[in-house]
Design a protein around this motif. Structure first.
Motif, PDB file in Angstrom:
ATOM      1  N   VAL A  28       0.814  -1.220   0.000  1.00 11.61           N
ATOM      2  CA  VAL A  28       0.000   0.000   0.000  1.00 11.61           C
ATOM      3  C   VAL A  28       0.847   1.270   0.000  1.00 11.61           C
ATOM      4  O   VAL A  28       0.304   2.376  -0.012  1.00 11.61           O
ATOM      5  CB  VAL A  28      -0.996   0.032   1.183  1.00 11.61           C
ATOM      6  CG1 VAL A  28      -1.937  -1.156   1.133  1.00 11.61           C
ATOM      7  CG2 VAL A  28      -0.277   0.108   2.505  1.00 11.61           C
ATOM      8  N   GLN A  36      -5.683   2.072  -1.011  1.00 12.04           N
ATOM      9  CA  GLN A  36      -5.187   1.134   0.002  1.00 12.04           C
ATOM     10  C   GLN A  36      -6.283   0.131   0.352  1.00 12.04           C
ATOM     11  O   GLN A  36      -6.050  -1.081   0.373  1.00 12.04           O
ATOM     12  CB  GLN A  36      -4.766   1.877   1.276  1.00 12.04           C
ATOM     13  CG  GLN A  36      -3.496   2.657   1.162  1.00 12.04           C
ATOM     14  CD  GLN A  36      -3.149   3.373   2.461  1.00 12.04           C
ATOM     15  OE1 GLN A  36      -3.638   3.034   3.529  1.00 12.04           O
ATOM     16  NE2 GLN A  36      -2.289   4.371   2.359  1.00 12.04           N
ATOM     17  N   THR A  57       4.247  -5.029   6.183  1.00 12.29           N
ATOM     18  CA  THR A  57       3.497  -3.799   6.415  1.00 12.29           C
ATOM     19  C   THR A  57       3.952  -3.171   7.725  1.00 12.29           C
ATOM     20  O   THR A  57       4.400  -3.871   8.632  1.00 12.29           O
ATOM     21  CB  THR A  57       1.973  -4.037   6.446  1.00 12.29           C
ATOM     22  OG1 THR A  57       1.307  -2.773   6.570  1.00 12.29           O
ATOM     23  CG2 THR A  57       1.554  -4.937   7.601  1.00 12.29           C
ATOM     24  N   HIS A  62      -3.827  -2.837   8.895  1.00 15.39           N
ATOM     25  CA  HIS A  62      -3.860  -3.621   7.657  1.00 15.39           C
ATOM     26  C   HIS A  62      -3.619  -5.095   7.946  1.00 15.39           C
ATOM     27  O   HIS A  62      -4.267  -5.964   7.350  1.00 15.39           O
ATOM     28  CB  HIS A  62      -2.840  -3.094   6.658  1.00 15.39           C
ATOM     29  CG  HIS A  62      -3.152  -1.710   6.200  1.00 15.39           C
ATOM     30  ND1 HIS A  62      -2.314  -1.001   5.367  1.00 15.39           N
ATOM     31  CD2 HIS A  62      -4.199  -0.879   6.452  1.00 15.39           C
ATOM     32  CE1 HIS A  62      -2.834   0.187   5.126  1.00 15.39           C
ATOM     33  NE2 HIS A  62      -3.975   0.279   5.777  1.00 15.39           N
TER      34      HIS A  62
END
Length: 117
Positions: A28, A36, A57, A62
């Motif tokens: 993202v 995203q 990440t 997320h």
């Protein structure tokens, strides 16, 4: 193409090549909020169809949204490994990021809420 469109094109290209495992480093990164979420929704949809995603990440939310398993590293060492709700905790956020936060659940989904002073 925007960053989000490029990410979708890369995924589409890989799918047409019949790839079933994706390795994504910060997928993202550089995407606006809408893209995203669209990308995470696509990842979530594809994983239910049998595709495998290994991604990095820095966004606990997320990981909570789309991961079945989370491995947390800090200082080059694995400090936790397991189901997202068990691994992503207030204490882990403090240890890794040096901030106070609370993990809350709303509508069957967990979120990391930083404690702003």
């Amino acid at each position: 193409l925007s960053g989000g469109q490029k990410q979708m094109v890369l995924l589409a290209r890989a799918l047409t090549q019949e790839v079933d495992t994706f390795i994504m480093d910060e997928p993202v990164s550089g995407l606006d909020y809408g893209n995203q979420i669209r990308l995470l929704e696509l990842i979530n949809q594809l994983k239910t169809q049998g595709y495998t995603f290994l991604k990095t990440t820095h966004y606990p939310d997320h990981a909570l949204m789309v991961s079945d398993r989370v491995v947390v590293m800090n200082g080059g060492k694995i400090i936790s490994d397991g189901k997202p709700d068990a691994v992503i905790t207030d204490a882990m956020i403090d240890e890794v990021y040096g901030i106070k936060a609370e993990i809350i659940t709303h509508k069957h989904r967990s979120w990391c809420i930083p404690d702003f002073h």
